[in-house]
Design a protein around this motif. Structure first.
Motif, PDB file in Angstrom:
ATOM      1  N   SER A 285       5.465 -20.559   7.147  1.00 17.19           N
ATOM      2  CA  SER A 285       5.966 -19.312   7.719  1.00 17.19           C
ATOM      3  C   SER A 285       5.163 -18.141   7.161  1.00 17.19           C
ATOM      4  CB  SER A 285       7.452 -19.125   7.419  1.00 17.19           C
ATOM      5  OG  SER A 285       7.682 -19.087   6.018  1.00 17.19           O
ATOM      6  N   VAL A 286       5.210 -17.036   7.883  1.00 22.74           N
ATOM      7  CA  VAL A 286       4.406 -15.868   7.510  1.00 22.74           C
ATOM      8  C   VAL A 286       5.276 -14.625   7.447  1.00 22.74           C
ATOM      9  CG1 VAL A 286       2.553 -14.315   8.240  1.00 22.74           C
ATOM     10  CG2 VAL A 286       2.254 -16.759   8.465  1.00 22.74           C
ATOM     11  N   THR A 287       5.063 -13.854   6.395  1.00 22.11           N
ATOM     12  CA  THR A 287       5.619 -12.508   6.267  1.00 22.11           C
ATOM     13  C   THR A 287       4.448 -11.548   6.122  1.00 22.11           C
ATOM     14  OG1 THR A 287       7.707 -13.190   5.233  1.00 22.11           O
ATOM     15  CG2 THR A 287       6.962 -10.944   4.796  1.00 22.11           C
ATOM     16  N   LEU A 288       4.430 -10.512   6.926  1.00 19.86           N
ATOM     17  CA  LEU A 288       3.408  -9.469   6.800  1.00 19.86           C
ATOM     18  C   LEU A 288       4.033  -8.269   6.120  1.00 19.86           C
ATOM     19  CD1 LEU A 288       1.702  -9.487  10.343  1.00 19.86           C
ATOM     20  CD2 LEU A 288       0.891 -10.601   8.258  1.00 19.86           C
ATOM     21  N   ARG A 289       3.445  -7.853   5.004  1.00 21.33           N
ATOM     22  CA  ARG A 289       3.991  -6.712   4.270  1.00 21.33           C
ATOM     23  C   ARG A 289       2.856  -5.828   3.758  1.00 21.33           C
ATOM     24  NH1 ARG A 289       6.908  -8.997   0.116  1.00 21.33           N
ATOM     25  NH2 ARG A 289       8.834  -8.960   1.347  1.00 21.33           N
ATOM     26  N   GLY A 290       3.032  -4.532   3.914  1.00 24.96           N
ATOM     27  CA  GLY A 290       2.069  -3.574   3.390  1.00 24.96           C
ATOM     28  C   GLY A 290       0.978  -3.219   4.385  1.00 24.96           C
ATOM     29  N   LEU A 291       0.081  -2.345   3.945  1.00 27.95           N
ATOM     30  CA  LEU A 291      -1.024  -1.899   4.780  1.00 27.95           C
ATOM     31  C   LEU A 291      -2.206  -1.561   3.875  1.00 27.95           C
ATOM     32  CD1 LEU A 291      -1.502  -1.358   7.837  1.00 27.95           C
ATOM     33  CD2 LEU A 291      -1.025   1.059   7.367  1.00 27.95           C
ATOM     34  N   HIS A 292      -3.380  -2.055   4.261  1.00 32.52           N
ATOM     35  CA  HIS A 292      -4.586  -1.847   3.456  1.00 32.52           C
ATOM     36  C   HIS A 292      -5.737  -1.391   4.344  1.00 32.52           C
ATOM     37  CE1 HIS A 292      -2.937  -3.896  -0.151  1.00 32.52           C
ATOM     38  NE2 HIS A 292      -2.307  -4.641   0.740  1.00 32.52           N
ATOM     39  N   SER A 293      -6.725  -0.786   3.716  1.00 37.54           N
ATOM     40  CA  SER A 293      -7.937  -0.383   4.419  1.00 37.54           C
ATOM     41  C   SER A 293      -8.996  -1.464   4.257  1.00 37.54           C
ATOM     42  CB  SER A 293      -8.472   0.937   3.853  1.00 37.54           C
ATOM     43  OG  SER A 293      -9.773   1.211   4.354  1.00 37.54           O
ATOM     44  N   MET A 294      -9.679  -1.784   5.345  1.00 36.96           N
ATOM     45  CA  MET A 294     -10.764  -2.748   5.267  1.00 36.96           C
ATOM     46  C   MET A 294     -11.971  -2.140   4.561  1.00 36.96           C
ATOM     47  SD  MET A 294     -11.344  -5.918   6.092  1.00 36.96           S
ATOM     48  CE  MET A 294     -10.273  -6.358   7.459  1.00 36.96           C
ATOM     49  N   GLN A 295     -12.071  -0.813   4.609  1.00 37.53           N
ATOM     50  CA  GLN A 295     -13.176  -0.123   3.960  1.00 37.53           C
ATOM     51  C   GLN A 295     -12.816   0.171   2.496  1.00 37.53           C
ATOM     52  OE1 GLN A 295     -12.128   0.664   7.184  1.00 37.53           O
ATOM     53  NE2 GLN A 295     -13.889  -0.543   7.877  1.00 37.53           N
ATOM     54  N   PRO A 296     -13.825   0.170   1.616  1.00 37.01           N
ATOM     55  CA  PRO A 296     -13.553   0.421   0.191  1.00 37.01           C
ATOM     56  C   PRO A 296     -12.878   1.760  -0.061  1.00 37.01           C
ATOM     57  CG  PRO A 296     -15.773  -0.462   0.489  1.00 37.01           C
ATOM     58  CD  PRO A 296     -15.247  -0.157   1.855  1.00 37.01           C
ATOM     59  N   SER A 297     -13.242   2.766   0.723  1.00 36.51           N
ATOM     60  CA  SER A 297     -12.656   4.095   0.553  1.00 36.51           C
ATOM     61  C   SER A 297     -11.642   4.356   1.653  1.00 36.51           C
ATOM     62  CB  SER A 297     -13.745   5.172   0.587  1.00 36.51           C
ATOM     63  OG  SER A 297     -13.161   6.465   0.551  1.00 36.51           O
ATOM     64  N   ALA A 298     -10.388   4.485   1.283  1.00 36.70           N
ATOM     65  CA  ALA A 298      -9.336   4.737   2.275  1.00 36.70           C
ATOM     66  C   ALA A 298      -9.472   6.117   2.900  1.00 36.70           C
ATOM     67  CB  ALA A 298      -7.967   4.594   1.622  1.00 36.70           C
ATOM     68  N   SER A 299     -10.248   6.983   2.284  1.00 32.18           N
ATOM     69  CA  SER A 299     -10.445   8.321   2.850  1.00 32.18           C
ATOM     70  C   SER A 299     -11.418   8.297   4.020  1.00 32.18           C
ATOM     71  CB  SER A 299     -10.965   9.282   1.771  1.00 32.18           C
ATOM     72  OG  SER A 299     -12.241   8.866   1.304  1.00 32.18           O
ATOM     73  N   LYS A 300     -12.122   7.180   4.196  1.00 35.67           N
ATOM     74  CA  LYS A 300     -13.046   7.014   5.315  1.00 35.67           C
ATOM     75  C   LYS A 300     -12.811   5.647   5.951  1.00 35.67           C
ATOM     76  CE  LYS A 300     -16.621  10.018   3.362  1.00 35.67           C
ATOM     77  NZ  LYS A 300     -18.032  10.123   2.932  1.00 35.67           N
ATOM     78  N   ALA A 301     -11.609   5.433   6.434  1.00 29.34           N
ATOM     79  CA  ALA A 301     -11.211   4.126   6.966  1.00 29.34           C
ATOM     80  C   ALA A 301     -11.364   4.081   8.483  1.00 29.34           C
ATOM     81  CB  ALA A 301      -9.766   3.826   6.585  1.00 29.34           C
ATOM     82  N   SER A 302     -11.692   2.915   8.967  1.00 28.29           N
ATOM     83  CA  SER A 302     -11.731   2.700  10.419  1.00 28.29           C
ATOM     84  C   SER A 302     -10.852   1.510  10.823  1.00 28.29           C
ATOM     85  CB  SER A 302     -13.166   2.456  10.904  1.00 28.29           C
ATOM     86  OG  SER A 302     -13.724   1.310  10.287  1.00 28.29           O
ATOM     87  N   ILE A 303     -10.526   0.630   9.859  1.00 29.91           N
ATOM     88  CA  ILE A 303      -9.674  -0.529  10.128  1.00 29.91           C
ATOM     89  C   ILE A 303      -8.577  -0.595   9.073  1.00 29.91           C
ATOM     90  CG2 ILE A 303      -9.561  -3.047  10.294  1.00 29.91           C
ATOM     91  CD1 ILE A 303     -12.472  -3.056  11.148  1.00 29.91           C
ATOM     92  N   LEU A 304      -7.333  -0.683   9.533  1.00 31.28           N
ATOM     93  CA  LEU A 304      -6.198  -0.888   8.645  1.00 31.28           C
ATOM     94  C   LEU A 304      -5.541  -2.210   9.020  1.00 31.28           C
ATOM     95  CD1 LEU A 304      -4.519   2.661   8.625  1.00 31.28           C
ATOM     96  CD2 LEU A 304      -6.317   1.769   7.123  1.00 31.28           C
ATOM     97  N   TYR A 305      -5.154  -2.977   8.006  1.00 34.75           N
ATOM     98  CA  TYR A 305      -4.590  -4.293   8.281  1.00 34.75           C
ATOM     99  C   TYR A 305      -3.369  -4.580   7.414  1.00 34.75           C
ATOM    100  CZ  TYR A 305      -6.828  -5.971   3.962  1.00 34.75           C
ATOM    101  OH  TYR A 305      -7.205  -6.158   2.647  1.00 34.75           O
ATOM    102  N   ALA A 306      -2.544  -5.490   7.914  1.00 28.93           N
ATOM    103  CA  ALA A 306      -1.364  -5.955   7.177  1.00 28.93           C
ATOM    104  C   ALA A 306      -1.675  -7.338   6.613  1.00 28.93           C
ATOM    105  CB  ALA A 306      -0.144  -6.023   8.083  1.00 28.93           C
ATOM    106  N   PRO A 307      -1.547  -7.526   5.300  1.00 29.33           N
ATOM    107  CA  PRO A 307      -1.817  -8.837   4.699  1.00 29.33           C
ATOM    108  C   PRO A 307      -0.578  -9.728   4.709  1.00 29.33           C
ATOM    109  CG  PRO A 307      -1.391  -7.267   2.969  1.00 29.33           C
ATOM    110  CD  PRO A 307      -1.278  -6.499   4.266  1.00 29.33           C
ATOM    111  N   PRO A 308      -0.767 -11.032   4.798  1.00 33.07           N
ATOM    112  CA  PRO A 308       0.380 -11.942   4.687  1.00 33.07           C
ATOM    113  C   PRO A 308       0.791 -12.100   3.230  1.00 33.07           C
ATOM    114  CG  PRO A 308      -1.632 -13.207   4.977  1.00 33.07           C
ATOM    115  CD  PRO A 308      -2.021 -11.758   5.076  1.00 33.07           C
ATOM    116  N   VAL A 309       2.083 -12.250   3.000  1.00 37.51           N
ATOM    117  CA  VAL A 309       2.583 -12.557   1.660  1.00 37.51           C
ATOM    118  C   VAL A 309       2.319 -14.037   1.414  1.00 37.51           C
ATOM    119  CG1 VAL A 309       4.615 -12.652   0.173  1.00 37.51           C
ATOM    120  CG2 VAL A 309       4.345 -10.770   1.811  1.00 37.51           C
ATOM    121  N   ASP A 310       1.597 -14.324   0.349  1.00 35.53           N
ATOM    122  CA  ASP A 310       1.170 -15.716   0.112  1.00 35.53           C
ATOM    123  C   ASP A 310       1.107 -15.966  -1.389  1.00 35.53           C
ATOM    124  OD1 ASP A 310       0.266 -18.270   0.796  1.00 35.53           O
ATOM    125  OD2 ASP A 310      -1.832 -17.651   0.935  1.00 35.53           O
TER     126      ASP A 310
END
Length: 247
Positions: free
Chosen positions: A116-141
């Protein structure tokens, strides 16, 4: 490497998850696209039907080699692969549970999902969140069961020469926002599209512990075609070329 045409994934949109994901994405979109909030272009928010966990990408120009990938997928037995993964994390507690006095009651209960999968939180794919183009939700694992299962799936396709080997760890993620889908951002009239970036620090702070979906059984492993297509209901989804059941 030729441009990828297909990808192996775990689809996240099911009958069980759609209501949770729809409510979560609707609330998120209404918030971050509001001019009184973060004013993110609506086109950057990914449609619910596109949500998945990518395991790896493949390139089959003119579909050459695709039939081999489909044939390989159909030989896999996810239940057995998961059993092997979980065997490495079996604890004495799980062994002792068999000796409980109410074992007969335990046997009468519905079997839990294999994965089963739970998605929690939000992260930036780019190292600097101040210049982000992709945001993703990671699975709890917490025990890395999901990750190891997906690594084994990826290895099967890499060993068969159907998927390129990447010199980086597998990052399981569900893309929630991607500015590449925002139209009308060409640089000085050129054909090259300008990369739109946003300062996502406030968004990440607000949604750092947000639960997008919780304890949803993984039902399928699928090979999908790149390029989400509009559906009759207004949603978008990737074409599923082949899939197998996890259970």
């Amino acid at each position: 490497m030729p441009a990828p045409t297909h990808f192996l994934c775990l689809p996240l949109v099911t009958g069980a998850s759609r209501r949770q994901l729809s409510a979560s994405l609707s609330a998120f979109s209404a918030d971050v696209t509001s001019p009184h909030s973060f004013a993110i272009p609506e086109q950057a928010i990914r449609p619910i039907g596109t949500l998945h966990l990518t395991i790896g990408v493949m390139s089959f120009p003119k579909d050459e080699g695709l039939e081999k990938a489909v044939a390989l997928l159909k030989t896999l037995v996810p239940r057995r692969m998961l059993a092997n993964v979980k065997a490495n994390t079996t604890t004495s507690a799980s062994t002792n549970s068999v000796q409980e006095s109410d074992s007969e009651k335990a046997l009468s209960r519905p079997l839990p999902p294999l994965l089963s999968v739970t998605l929690r939180g939000l992260h930036s794919m780019q190292p600097s969140a101040s210049k982000a183009s992709i945001l993703y939700a990671p699975p709890v694992d917490t025990e890395s069961t999901l990750l190891r299962f997906c690594e084994n799936l990826r290895a099967a396709f890499q060993d068969a020469g159907l998927m390129a080997t990447e010199n980086r760890p597998l990052l399981l993620h569900a893309t929630i926002m991607n500015t590449i889908y925002v139209r009308g951002r060409n640089r000085r009239g050129a054909n090259r599209r300008e990369k739109l970036t946003i300062d996502a620090r406030g968004i990440l702070g607000r949604y750092g512990d947000f639960v997008w979906m919780e304890n949803i059984p993984v039902q399928k492993v699928a090979i999908c075609k790149m390029g989400a297509k509009k559906q009759e209901n207004g949603d978008e989804a990737y074409e599923v070329v082949a899939e197998i059941d996890v259970a």
